[in-house]
Design a protein around this motif. Structure first.
Motif, PDB file in Angstrom:
ATOM      1  N   ALA A  87       0.821  -1.216   0.000  1.00 15.54           N
ATOM      2  CA  ALA A  87       0.000   0.000   0.000  1.00 15.54           C
ATOM      3  C   ALA A  87       0.850   1.258   0.000  1.00 15.54           C
ATOM      4  O   ALA A  87       0.466   2.276  -0.579  1.00 15.54           O
ATOM      5  CB  ALA A  87      -0.941  -0.011   1.204  1.00 15.54           C
ATOM      6  N   ASN A  88       2.016   1.197   0.655  1.00 16.15           N
ATOM      7  CA  ASN A  88       2.870   2.383   0.766  1.00 16.15           C
ATOM      8  C   ASN A  88       3.978   2.400  -0.281  1.00 16.15           C
ATOM      9  O   ASN A  88       4.985   3.092  -0.102  1.00 16.15           O
ATOM     10  CB  ASN A  88       3.482   2.462   2.166  1.00 16.15           C
ATOM     11  N   ALA A  89       3.811   1.629  -1.356  1.00 11.09           N
ATOM     12  CA  ALA A  89       4.862   1.563  -2.382  1.00 11.09           C
ATOM     13  C   ALA A  89       5.083   2.925  -3.038  1.00 11.09           C
ATOM     14  O   ALA A  89       6.226   3.340  -3.271  1.00 11.09           O
ATOM     15  CB  ALA A  89       4.512   0.521  -3.441  1.00 11.09           C
ATOM     16  N   GLY A  90       3.988   3.650  -3.328  1.00 12.26           N
ATOM     17  CA  GLY A  90       4.129   4.958  -3.954  1.00 12.26           C
ATOM     18  C   GLY A  90       4.834   5.948  -3.037  1.00 12.26           C
ATOM     19  O   GLY A  90       5.725   6.687  -3.473  1.00 12.26           O
ATOM     20  N   PHE A  91       4.466   5.951  -1.763  1.00 19.15           N
ATOM     21  CA  PHE A  91       5.115   6.837  -0.797  1.00 19.15           C
ATOM     22  C   PHE A  91       6.594   6.482  -0.640  1.00 19.15           C
ATOM     23  O   PHE A  91       7.454   7.368  -0.581  1.00 19.15           O
ATOM     24  CB  PHE A  91       4.390   6.733   0.548  1.00 19.15           C
ATOM     25  N   ALA A  92       6.872   5.168  -0.586  1.00 19.58           N
ATOM     26  CA  ALA A  92       8.261   4.735  -0.433  1.00 19.58           C
ATOM     27  C   ALA A  92       9.093   5.153  -1.641  1.00 19.58           C
ATOM     28  O   ALA A  92      10.256   5.578  -1.498  1.00 19.58           O
ATOM     29  CB  ALA A  92       8.311   3.220  -0.263  1.00 19.58           C
TER      30      ALA A  92
END
Length: 215
Positions: A87-92
């Motif tokens: 879920a946090n791939a874009g933020f990462a």
């Protein structure tokens, strides 16, 4: 007179013969009636077989439906886990740029310049290093791992991106000789490939051949 007296006797003797003929003619019918249960049983055989076949078909359909439901449940569970994991791939991916900038800031200050710098510059450099290490620890804690190939390591198109070729090196053709930017993975997925320079020697056929940059 004698003939007239005997006539009734002839008629009387004929009656048993007619009765016997009628009984004989009725026997096949009676035998046919006796065979009816067997015929009914024979006729009921295909019906039982049809019921058994239908029962087997319904059972097979039930098993298939149960298996399909189980596969659907497992697929939904796997998708749920993947959604939570990535879920946090874009933020990462956006945070990787912050990490890159911190490393670039440290790279601008050479070792001899840092040694000769005043205490304030040294403190600032140490603060940047501490921030970069802390960010790397946070990324790793959330399942984001760094990909940094070592010099001489074989180029892997699944994890590396060749930016340029370096001729005349001691490493075999197709091996990594320089890392521009580290790569990162989240779980089993690639966030960003490591950007590298690869060796290209004149005798490439003897030292590993042409580099494969296709994934």
């Amino acid at each position: 007179m004698t003939d007239e007296k005997n006539k009734p006797e002839a008629e009387t003797s004929a009656e048993p013969a007619e009765t016997l003929a009628e009984e004989l003619s009725e026997e096949p019918a009676a035998q046919g009636e006796a065979q009816d249960p067997a015929q009914n049983s024979a006729m009921s055989g295909p019906d039982i077989a049809a019921i058994q076949a239908e029962n087997a078909d319904l059972r097979d359909r039930l098993l298939r439906a149960a298996a399909e439901m189980e596969n659907t449940r497992k697929r939904a569970e796997r998708e749920k886990q993947d959604a939570a994991r990535y879920a946090n791939a874009g933020f990462a991916r956006d945070m990787l740029e912050v990490s890159d900038n911190l490393r670039r800031a440290l790279a601008t200050l050479k070792a001899d310049e840092r040694e000769a710098a005043d205490d304030s510059v040294k403190a600032m450099a140490e603060g940047v290093e501490m921030t970069e290490r802390q960010l790397a620890a946070v990324l790793e804690r959330h399942g984001i791992k760094e990909i940094t190939p070592k010099p001489g390591e074989r180029f892997d198109p699944n994890h590396h991106e060749a930016m340029f070729e370096v001729p005349g090196t001691e490493h075999p053709t197709g091996s990594v000789v320089h890392v521009l930017e580290a790569g990162y993975k989240i779980g089993d997925r690639l966030l960003r490939a490591a950007r590298v320079g690869v060796a290209k020697n004149e005798d490439g056929a003897q030292n590993g051949g042409k580099v494969d940059t296709t994934a």
